[in-house]
Design an enzyme around this catalytic site. Structure first.
Site, mmCIF file in Angstrom:
data_model
loop_
_atom_site.group_PDB
_atom_site.id
_atom_site.type_symbol
_atom_site.label_atom_id
_atom_site.label_comp_id
_atom_site.label_asym_id
_atom_site.label_seq_id
_atom_site.Cartn_x
_atom_site.Cartn_y
_atom_site.Cartn_z
ATOM 1 N N GLY A 1 1.513 15.465 20.353
ATOM 2 C CA GLY A 1 1.276 16.430 19.288
ATOM 3 C C GLY A 1 0.775 17.767 19.796
ATOM 4 O O GLY A 1 1.094 18.826 19.230
ATOM 5 N N ASN B 1 2.078 2.392 14.934
ATOM 6 C CA ASN B 1 1.141 1.393 14.397
ATOM 7 C C ASN B 1 1.184 1.255 12.876
ATOM 8 O O ASN B 1 0.891 0.188 12.344
ATOM 9 C CB ASN B 1 -0.286 1.669 14.881
ATOM 10 N N ARG C 1 0.842 -1.208 0.000
ATOM 11 C CA ARG C 1 0.000 0.000 0.000
ATOM 12 C C ARG C 1 0.874 1.254 0.000
ATOM 13 O O ARG C 1 0.551 2.245 -0.656
ATOM 14 C CB ARG C 1 -0.902 -0.026 1.236
ATOM 15 N N ARG D 1 -5.516 1.285 16.226
ATOM 16 C CA ARG D 1 -5.671 2.154 15.065
ATOM 17 C C ARG D 1 -6.409 3.419 15.499
ATOM 18 O O ARG D 1 -7.374 3.343 16.255
ATOM 19 C CB ARG D 1 -6.464 1.448 13.959
ATOM 20 N N CYS D 2 -5.956 4.551 14.997
ATOM 21 C CA CYS D 2 -6.627 5.807 15.331
ATOM 22 C C CYS D 2 -8.075 5.799 14.847
ATOM 23 O O CYS D 2 -8.942 6.406 15.470
ATOM 24 C CB CYS D 2 -5.878 6.987 14.704
ATOM 25 N N GLU E 1 -2.301 14.474 13.303
ATOM 26 C CA GLU E 1 -3.421 13.582 13.595
ATOM 27 C C GLU E 1 -3.097 12.915 14.916
ATOM 28 O O GLU E 1 -2.098 12.211 15.035
ATOM 29 C CB GLU E 1 -3.609 12.561 12.467
#
Length: 540
Positions: free
Chosen positions: A293, A213, A160, A341-342, A308
């Site tokens: 962040g 991740n 990907r 996963r976010c 993100e």
């Protein structure tokens, strides 16, 4: 492409990957151009030298000025295998002085790169994408060992990522090859005495910080837009995921990008993290991660930020929803990669009238999930660290004490936590609001759509959400009311496809990602105005 290939073998005891070359008869290329075959033969041969170049004994080197280097600190950072909970890899602990040198070379390299023709930048990115796919085996094996990603998912991430780089090269040529032409008499009170030409130019040095991740995919989603736009790139990989990033960077190295244009510095965030993000040489920061962040955004100063920072993605289920579809998406959205996963489903808000039926369907699917090591392609694998497992357990204990219904027995072995659905969760429980980043999913029963929307919007996060209903009108109205960057209708939250806009609001982030948005964010507008002595009109 089948005439010449490498086979990869991992030495498990040392965490090293060694390569052997297996050459078959060259010929019968079935119409593939000779030059293509020759280039790829060289590529495959050189790729087999990967470890001798990026390794020093058992430790991986960092990458700067087109070379693989040992840190002058003499220190190494251990990387713990989440499955064995033992040290599997070691990477360099870079110093602040080394960061200074990287920034200086990046600044110099960027000046030349900005003058490189756009088609040439795209050509090199296509080459890097091809090499990245050739390298999918060693990179995937690193992902399995560093972050316990199931083997099949690790390979998918690398492939990907190669597709993302290629698409970015194509999109960059389209976006950056265009500009705007404006004339002054389009605004009241002006004659046609000014011509305005606008174009997009690079920002300078982009600092990219991906999460553990998806260390490869979320690294290239920052690297490729930065490079096609004419920027240089400094990559600070996460500790868990650093080796995968180094293998990925080696693919860009083999592609032949100019020295100093791409750098990868490893080390502890406590020693070089703030130094990097506050460095005066940085022109843009693209960060994916957690609460760190927010701290970065307060310290970074007046530079573009793309961030993100996680989510508490809500899944609102109405009475008329296809419950089999919902259950399948809850399993995919809530438990794939152990919920790390976010965009994982983090809370299910289901109408009371269908809650029993939905919970029953989800429980049947949970029972079929396989639990074990990532090498066996288990559905549920160990979470990334012991501290993560302890945090998840804290949320579970709190829910237990406050009366949540445990649909499965809570079970943990080291970093491995078995999938758990918690029913009858109430807003006073931590799991209702906090992001577990693990295979534990709360179900909150609601009596109205308004209640579901209120819970979603009361969260400090706002990344994604989803609505399940057969009534498209209701879906649109609910989606519009949800304070999230993206709403999925009749599907679990997801970041991809990678060219779609991807953004969060509130504590979920700043700016928008996605290939086009990232290219635009990593450029600035340059305007040139031509002043004419007298008004000029075409065809006048």
């Amino acid at each position: 492409m089948s005439q010449l290939f490498c086979s990869f073998h991992a030495l498990e005891s040392k965490g090293l990957l060694h390569f052997s070359l297996n050459q078959q008869q060259v010929g019968g290329n079935r119409g593939v151009p000779t030059s293509y075959m020759a280039n790829h033969s060289v590529l495959r041969i050189s790729s087999c030298k990967a470890n001798s170049e990026i390794l020093d004994g058992e430790a991986y080197k960092y990458y700067a000025d087109g070379e693989w280097k040992k840190s002058s600190s003499g220190k190494l950072v251990p990387i713990i295998n989440p499955t064995t909970r033992k040290v599997h890899y070691k990477v360099q602990a870079c110093t602040q002085e080394e960061v200074n040198k990287v920034m200086e070379t990046a600044k110099i390299a960027q000046k030349s790169w900005a003058k490189t023709p756009l088609w040439k930048r795209a050509e090199l990115l296509h080459k890097a994408a091809s090499i990245l796919k050739e390298y999918k085996t060693p990179i995937a094996e690193s992902l399995v060992k560093e972050i316990a990603k199931p083997a099949k998912d690790a390979v998918t991430e690398v492939v990907r990522s190669g597709d993302l780089v290629s698409y970015c090269a194509e999109e960059g040529v389209r976006i950056l090859g265009e500009g705007k032409f404006l004339v002054s008499d389009s605004f009241p009170g002006n004659d046609r005495t000014k011509y305005c030409l606008t174009s997009k130019i690079p920002l300078g040095v982009v600092l990219a910080i991906p999460p553990f991740n998806y260390p490869v995919n979320l690294a290239v989603s920052k690297i490729a837009p930065a490079l096609i736009a004419g920027n240089s790139l400094v990559l600070k990989p996460p500790t868990q995921g650093a080796v995968s990033c180094l293998h990925m960077v080696h693919c860009f190295h083999l592609a032949g990008f100019p020295k100093g244009l791409i750098s990868c510095v490893t080390g502890k965030g406590s020693e070089i993290g703030d130094f990097l993000t506050m460095h005066p040489g940085v022109s843009c920061i693209s960060f994916t991660g957690g609460d760190t962040g927010i701290a970065i955004s307060k310290k970074a100063g007046m530079i573009p930020l793309q961030m993100e920072l996680g989510g508490k993605d809500a899944c609102i289920v109405l009475e008329d929803a296809d419950l089999d579809l919902v259950a399948a998406n809850i399993i995919k959205g809530g438990f794939s990669y152990s919920g790390q996963r976010c965009t994982a489903v983090k809370v299910v808000l289901v109408m009371e009238s269908v809650a029993d039926a939905l919970v029953e369907k989800v429980n049947k699917r949970v029972a079929k999930l396989t639990v074990g090591p990532p090498e066996e392609n288990s559905d549920i694998t160990p979470v990334v660290s012991e501290s993560s497992a302890n945090f998840i357990e804290g949320l579970v204990v709190d829910a237990k004490q406050k009366g949540a219904t445990f649909c499965q027995e809570y079970k943990r072995d080291g970093n491995l936590i078995w999938p758990l659905l918690l029913d009858n969760v109430r807003p006073d429980m931590r799991i209702a609001w906090e992001e577990p980043f693990g295979p534990v999913l709360p179900v909150i029963r609601i009596t109205s759509v308004e209640e579901g929307i209120h819970h979603c919007n009361a969260s400090n996060f706002g990344l994604q959400g989803c609505v399940f209903t057969k009534d498209i009108n209701k879906a649109i109205l609910i989606g519009d009311a949800m304070e999230t960057g993206t709403v999925q209708i009749n599907s679990a939250p997801a970041r991809g496809p990678d060219h779609f806009p991807f953004q969060g609001i509130k504590d979920s982030g700043i700016g928008s990602q996605g290939i086009t948005n990232s290219i635009n964010m990593m450029t600035k507008i340059k305007t040139t105005v031509i002043n004419l002595p007298t008004p000029s009109y075409s065809m006048g």
